[in-house]
Scaffold this active site. Structure first.
Site, PDB file in Angstrom:
ATOM      1  N   SER A 128      19.437  12.944   8.621  1.00 58.85           N
ATOM      2  CA  SER A 128      18.495  12.939   7.502  1.00 58.85           C
ATOM      3  C   SER A 128      17.073  13.383   7.850  1.00 58.85           C
ATOM      4  CB  SER A 128      18.483  11.531   6.894  1.00 58.85           C
ATOM      5  OG  SER A 128      17.436  11.375   6.001  1.00 58.85           O
ATOM      6  N   TYR A 160      32.582  12.592  16.832  1.00 59.36           N
ATOM      7  CA  TYR A 160      31.327  11.831  16.905  1.00 59.36           C
ATOM      8  C   TYR A 160      31.605  10.350  16.624  1.00 59.36           C
ATOM      9  CZ  TYR A 160      26.512  10.569  16.704  1.00 59.36           C
ATOM     10  OH  TYR A 160      25.311   9.980  16.991  1.00 59.36           O
ATOM     11  N   GLU A 207      15.231  18.082  23.686  1.00 61.49           N
ATOM     12  CA  GLU A 207      15.201  16.956  22.747  1.00 61.49           C
ATOM     13  C   GLU A 207      13.967  16.084  23.022  1.00 61.49           C
ATOM     14  OE1 GLU A 207      18.802  14.718  23.024  1.00 61.49           O
ATOM     15  OE2 GLU A 207      18.265  13.327  21.417  1.00 61.49           O
ATOM     16  N   ASP A 257      15.573   5.173  18.251  1.00 64.04           N
ATOM     17  CA  ASP A 257      16.730   4.305  18.449  1.00 64.04           C
ATOM     18  C   ASP A 257      16.556   3.154  19.441  1.00 64.04           C
ATOM     19  OD1 ASP A 257      17.488   6.436  16.954  1.00 64.04           O
ATOM     20  OD2 ASP A 257      19.294   6.901  18.071  1.00 64.04           O
ATOM     21  N   TRP A 288      13.624   6.940  23.866  1.00 61.61           N
ATOM     22  CA  TRP A 288      12.407   6.568  23.130  1.00 61.61           C
ATOM     23  C   TRP A 288      11.571   5.527  23.885  1.00 61.61           C
ATOM     24  CZ3 TRP A 288      10.943   9.211  18.831  1.00 61.61           C
ATOM     25  CH2 TRP A 288      11.924   9.973  18.188  1.00 61.61           C
TER      26      TRP A 288
HETATM   27  C1  GLC Z   1      18.803  10.738  18.144  1.00 56.88           C
HETATM   28  C2  GLC Z   1      17.402  10.342  17.659  1.00 56.88           C
HETATM   29  C3  GLC Z   1      17.358  10.315  16.140  1.00 56.88           C
HETATM   30  C4  GLC Z   1      17.849  11.657  15.599  1.00 56.88           C
HETATM   31  C5  GLC Z   1      19.258  11.954  16.132  1.00 56.88           C
HETATM   32  C6  GLC Z   1      19.779  13.321  15.723  1.00 56.88           C
HETATM   33  O1  GLC Z   1      19.721   9.748  17.849  1.00 56.88           O
HETATM   34  O2  GLC Z   1      17.057   9.104  18.176  1.00 56.88           O
HETATM   35  O3  GLC Z   1      16.052  10.063  15.679  1.00 56.88           O
HETATM   36  O4  GLC Z   1      17.848  11.662  14.216  1.00 56.88           O
HETATM   37  O5  GLC Z   1      19.219  11.928  17.526  1.00 56.88           O
HETATM   38  O6  GLC Z   1      18.926  14.317  16.205  1.00 56.88           O
END
Ligand code: GLC
Length: 459
Positions: free
Chosen positions: A56, A106, A428, A194, A385
């Site tokens: 999202s 997934y 990332e 996360d 994070w």
């Molecule tokens: C990781 C990130 C999350 C993001 C997802 C897909 O889980 O923590 O914020 O939306 O990747 O990129």
């Protein structure tokens, strides 16, 4: 320095109003190539293999990049995301587009979420049962502002407006237990950050009281970085998602005994900004903007009353179960500047923190901004994070500084961010000491927000 007009490189797509160096022009083209390679069946996945579906807030950031050179794709990105919207307005954090084609690998996948237990989940497309920060109205307005075809952009806003309204209305109706406009999240993943140290105290409380958790969490999360999460954390993540499913996604039931209920700073900040932008959209379309202005004001006022910590000088998330602030300092503690929530003296205090050694590091600000203060116990320079630099946080802080009267600092952060991307590409996340890229190597929102930082610096 040699300059090149972007229009020299790609006259069809990019606007000619920004002058870039050859190096930046090449960065821009590489960013666009990342997005192109992740565009499948009318949506963009965040990263091949690791994140093969539609997320999202990723789509919100990704469409901001497209808006600069491909209006149709930008609009389509949001359109396809909203195909997964639930009948009660909830916008799920994953739309499992291409589930079959991607080999159904997934995890947690559609069956883990048990969304069929909710009367509101869509039947035509599988989704998750949690949310992510509501950046979408902001993206929609951004698309409009960058549109070369204003008529199509206007039609798009008319089409999206009721969906955005339903999304925000869901948050204020279902996630606002004290009716003060502070929205709660009920899973760490709903924050988008996360495994942030922000959630440690809540997760520890859950680990210390396992007898309070039903023993139904079997399974494991595949495709996540093994070094970024512990087995115990995985169990708790799965517990929380199973709990919501077992409650049939009835929010009143979930609230009753969900051990994770947090009013998060970043989530609420992005909601204030999205309400301000939804008010602007309403005005553009000739609708009443007042409900959205009201929501924006109410949430901002409550953030200042409840989430501002005057002793620390930054905003803190609030643990509704423990009824206490979570006094952990992370990069998103300063995010409220982005929605003009703090008063000038609050912003000044936050800027001092942000440019202190806690965030700028040993190498005199060479790489910034770590996602967590270096002085926090939970800080780690390479764990997801818990310290690494993330492009979306830098982007939010850059804009926050800019709109709060810190133009020099904003430009400094923009330059640092671009330097990092030149060094390590569109990873990332990034190690805050070495600048090394970590996680997925070609990450869509890193590329999309690079495009925005390169092209939008003067607006
Ligand atoms: C990781 C990130 C999350 C993001 C997802 C897909 O889980 O923590 O914020 O939306 O990747 O990129």
């Amino acid at each position: 320095m040699t300059s090149a007009l972007i229009s020299n490189v790609d006259s069809v797509c990019f606007p000619a109003r920004v002058r870039l160096s050859e190096k930046d022009t090449s960065l821009l083209q590489r960013a666009k190539a990342v997005l192109d390679s992740h565009w499948i069946e009318e949506t963009t996945h965040p990263a091949s293999q690791l994140y093969p579906h539609q997320w999202s807030w990723d789509s919100g950031f990704i469409a901001m990049g497209y808006a600069h050179y491909d209006q149709e794709r930008a609009m389509q990105e949001l359109r396809s995301l909203f195909e997964g919207q639930w009948k009660n307005g909830m916008l799920p954090h994953i739309v499992f587009r291409n589930w079959e084609q991607q080999g159904k690998t997934y995890c947690p996948g559609p069956e883990d979420w048990q969304v069929e237990r909710s009367p509101y989940a869509p039947c035509h497309i599988p989704t998750s049962g949690i949310i992510q920060p509501p950046v979408h109205a902001t993206t929609a307005l951004h698309i409009y502002h960058h549109a070369h075809d204003q008529k199509r952009a206007c039609d798009f806003l008319i089409e999206l407006f009721p969906k955005l309204f339903a999304w925000h209305h869901y948050l204020y109706r279902e996630r606002n237990p004290e009716q003060d406009g502070l929205i709660y999240i009920r899973h760490p993943w709903e924050s988008g950050q996360d495994n942030s140290p922000l959630w440690d105290s809540v997760m520890q409380r859950m680990m210390l009281a396992p007898h309070r958790l039903p023993s139904h969490t079997h399974g494991h999360i595949r495709l996540v970085k093994a070094d970024a999460r512990s087995r115990e954390e995985d169990e708790l993540y799965l517990y929380l998602l199973k709990h919501a499913g077992d409650c049939g996604y009835d929010e009143a039931l979930i609230q009753r005994d969900c051990p994770f209920l947090v009013q998060d700073v970043l989530f609420n900040t992005l909601l204030v900004k999205a309400n301000q932008d939804l008010a602007a959209i309403a005005t553009l379309l000739g609708f009443d903007a007042q409900p959205f202005e009201y929501w924006a004001r109410q949430t901002a006022t409550s953030m200042n009353a409840k989430l501002w910590n005057p002793f620390e000088g930054f905003y803190t998330s609030y643990d509704l179960v423990a009824e206490a602030q979570i006094p952990v300092c992370v990069a998103s503690s300063f995010a409220p500047m982005y929605a003009r929530i703090p008063r000038p003296e609050q912003s000044s205090e936050m800027v001092s923190h942000l440019f202190s050694s806690a965030f700028q590091g040993h190498s005199l600000g060479k790489w910034a901004v770590p996602s967590c203060s270096r002085q926090e116990m939970g800080f780690s320079p390479y764990l997801y994070w818990r310290g690494p630099i993330w492009m979306n946080l830098n982007w939010i802080l850059h804009h926050g500084l800019r709109v709060s009267g810190f133009a020099t600092e904003a430009e400094h952060l923009r330059q640092l961010t671009l330097r990092l991307l030149h060094r390590s590409g569109f990873c990332e996340y990034f190690h805050p000491d070495s600048g090394e890229g970590l996680g997925a190597t070609q990450y869509s929102w890193s590329a999309a927000l690079a495009i925005d930082l390169l092209l939008d610096c003067s607006s």
